[in-house]
Write a protein that holds these residues in place. Structure first.
Motif, short mmCIF file in Angstrom:
data_model
loop_
_atom_site.label_atom_id
_atom_site.label_comp_id
_atom_site.label_asym_id
_atom_site.label_seq_id
_atom_site.Cartn_x
_atom_site.Cartn_y
_atom_site.Cartn_z
N ARG A 74 15.94 24.66 -1.17
CA ARG A 74 17.22 24.92 -0.32
C ARG A 74 18.31 23.64 0.26
O ARG A 74 19.53 23.71 -0.13
CB ARG A 74 17.23 26.01 0.50
CG ARG A 74 16.94 27.27 0.18
CD ARG A 74 16.92 28.39 1.53
NE ARG A 74 15.61 28.11 2.39
CZ ARG A 74 14.77 28.59 2.14
NH1 ARG A 74 14.39 29.34 1.09
NH2 ARG A 74 13.66 28.68 3.18
N VAL A 75 17.37 22.77 0.55
CA VAL A 75 18.26 21.60 1.04
C VAL A 75 18.43 20.66 -0.17
O VAL A 75 19.46 19.71 -0.17
CB VAL A 75 17.61 20.90 2.29
CG1 VAL A 75 17.79 21.99 3.47
CG2 VAL A 75 16.25 20.63 2.04
N LEU A 76 17.41 20.20 -0.77
CA LEU A 76 17.47 19.33 -1.83
C LEU A 76 18.36 19.72 -3.08
O LEU A 76 19.06 18.82 -3.58
CB LEU A 76 16.11 19.01 -2.50
CG LEU A 76 15.15 18.20 -1.60
CD1 LEU A 76 13.62 18.24 -1.91
CD2 LEU A 76 15.53 17.04 -1.10
N GLY A 77 18.47 20.95 -3.28
CA GLY A 77 19.60 21.48 -4.47
C GLY A 77 20.74 21.95 -3.68
O GLY A 77 21.63 22.33 -4.57
N GLY A 78 21.06 21.49 -2.52
CA GLY A 78 22.41 21.80 -1.82
C GLY A 78 23.54 21.09 -2.12
O GLY A 78 23.22 20.12 -3.18
N LYS A 79 24.54 21.07 -1.52
CA LYS A 79 25.53 20.25 -1.66
C LYS A 79 25.38 18.94 -1.11
O LYS A 79 24.71 19.01 -0.06
CB LYS A 79 27.05 20.98 -1.36
CG LYS A 79 27.07 22.25 -1.92
CD LYS A 79 28.65 22.86 -1.72
CE LYS A 79 28.67 24.25 -2.41
NZ LYS A 79 29.89 24.88 -2.33
N ARG A 85 21.37 15.15 1.08
CA ARG A 85 20.48 15.95 0.96
C ARG A 85 18.91 15.55 1.52
O ARG A 85 18.16 16.38 2.06
CB ARG A 85 20.59 16.49 -0.71
CG ARG A 85 21.81 17.17 -1.03
CD ARG A 85 21.66 17.63 -2.31
NE ARG A 85 21.99 16.39 -3.20
CZ ARG A 85 21.73 16.18 -4.41
NH1 ARG A 85 20.71 16.77 -5.13
NH2 ARG A 85 22.05 15.01 -4.97
N ILE A 86 18.71 14.26 1.12
CA ILE A 86 17.61 13.80 1.51
C ILE A 86 17.34 13.96 3.25
O ILE A 86 16.42 14.40 4.02
CB ILE A 86 17.10 12.54 1.11
CG1 ILE A 86 16.87 12.27 -0.21
CG2 ILE A 86 15.91 11.79 1.93
CD1 ILE A 86 16.83 11.06 -0.91
N GLU A 87 18.62 13.62 4.01
CA GLU A 87 18.84 13.77 5.35
C GLU A 87 18.50 15.02 5.75
O GLU A 87 17.67 15.32 6.62
CB GLU A 87 20.09 13.19 5.92
CG GLU A 87 20.14 13.42 7.20
CD GLU A 87 21.66 12.92 7.53
OE1 GLU A 87 21.81 12.14 8.69
OE2 GLU A 87 22.76 13.29 6.94
N ALA A 88 19.10 16.05 5.08
CA ALA A 88 18.85 17.38 5.41
C ALA A 88 17.53 17.99 5.25
O ALA A 88 16.84 18.72 5.92
CB ALA A 88 19.65 18.44 4.43
N TYR A 89 16.71 17.40 4.00
CA TYR A 89 15.28 17.79 3.90
C TYR A 89 14.37 17.16 5.22
O TYR A 89 13.62 17.87 5.97
CB TYR A 89 14.62 17.14 2.71
CG TYR A 89 13.21 17.21 2.77
CD1 TYR A 89 12.55 18.55 2.52
CD2 TYR A 89 12.49 16.25 2.89
CE1 TYR A 89 11.10 18.39 2.37
CE2 TYR A 89 10.96 16.17 2.79
CZ TYR A 89 10.67 17.46 2.67
OH TYR A 89 9.16 17.49 2.58
N LEU A 90 14.75 15.89 5.38
CA LEU A 90 14.05 15.39 6.67
C LEU A 90 14.37 15.77 8.10
O LEU A 90 13.31 16.06 8.93
CB LEU A 90 14.34 13.77 6.71
CG LEU A 90 13.57 12.90 5.48
CD1 LEU A 90 14.23 11.59 5.63
CD2 LEU A 90 12.20 13.09 5.76
#
Length: 195
Positions: A74-79, A85-90
Motif C-alpha cells: 500500500r505504501v511502496l506502490g503508492g504515489k 514511498r520508502i519514508e512512508a514505509y519506514l
C-alpha cells in the motif's frame, strides 16, 4: 448451510487465535490447548479443520505474511517519489514493542528448523527486499538517489533497520530506539536537495 458457516467461523477463529499467540509467545509457547481456548473452539473442531498444530501454524503464518505484504505494498506502490514511498514505509504505524509478527519468527528455533514453516517467512522477507529494491532502483534511475548505491544492498539495509529497530525497542522497552534508527536511515537516504 448453518453448519458450513459455523465450520468456517471456527476455522477463522483458530487461525486468528494462532496468529496472535505466535506473535505473543512463539511456536513453542503456542500449545493446541491455548489455541483452542483463545479461539473458543474445541479439540474436535481444531482437528476437523487442520491436521495438527504445524498445519494450523502454517495457515496462520501465511495469513500474517500476506497481510504484511499487503500493508507494505500500500505504501511502496503508492504515489510519490522513491524517497517518499520508502519514508512512508519506514514511518507507517506499527506496534513497535511487539515487533514484527513475521520477523520475530526467525528467532523461533522450531520455525527455523521446519522447512515448511520457514518458507512463508523467508518468502515474505525476500519479497520485501525485492520490492524495496525496485523502489530504490526507480530512485537511482531518476537521479533522486545518487552515488555508488546498490538497490539490493540498500533494500536489505531498510529491512535490517526495521527488524533491528524492533529488537532495540523491545530491549529498551521504548519505541524511541526504533524511531532513532528510522530517523538515521532517512537522513542518510534524503535526496541531496533535501539535506
Amino acid at each position: 448451510m448453518y453448519s458450513d458457516a459455523m465450520s468456517t467461523n471456527a476455522s477463522e477463529r483458530l487461525i486468528e487465535a494462532t496468529r496472535e499467540l505466535l506473535w505473543e509467545r512463539g511456536y513453542v509457547g503456542t500449545s493446541p490447548k491455548a489455541i483452542q481456548q483463545a479461539a473458543g473452539a474445541g479439540q474436535g473442531s481444531m482437528y476437523h479443520h487442520f491436521d495438527g498444530k504445524p498445519d494450523l501454524a502454517l495457515a496462520a503464518i501465511r495469513r500474517t505474511a500476506d497481510e504484511l505484504r499487503a500493508a507494505a505494498e500500500r505504501v511502496l506502490g503508492g504515489k510519490g517519489s522513491a524517497y517518499e514511498r520508502i519514508e512512508a514505509y519506514l514511518l507507517r504505524e506499527r506496534d513497535v514493542l511487539r515487533g514484527c509478527p513475521v520477523g520475530r519468527l526467525t528467532m523461533d528455533p522450531d520455525v527455523i528448523a521446519s522447512a515448511e514453516l520457514r518458507v512463508p517467512v523467508d518468502e515474505t522477507l525476500g519479497w520485501l527486499r525485492r520490492r524495496l529494491a525496485g523502489v530504490v532502483q526507480e530512485g537511482l534511475d531518476s537521479g533522486e538517489f545518487t552515488g555508488p548505491l546498490s538497490a539490493e544492498e540498500l533494500a536489505s539495509t531498510v529491512v535490517a533497520t526495521v527488524q533491528g529497530g524492533y529488537v532495540l525497542a523491545r530491549a529498551s522497552g521504548s519505541p524511541a530506539a526504533f524511531d532513532t534508527a528510522v530517523s538515521g536511515l532517512l537522513a542518510l537516504l534524503a535526496p541531496r536537495t533535501a539535506r
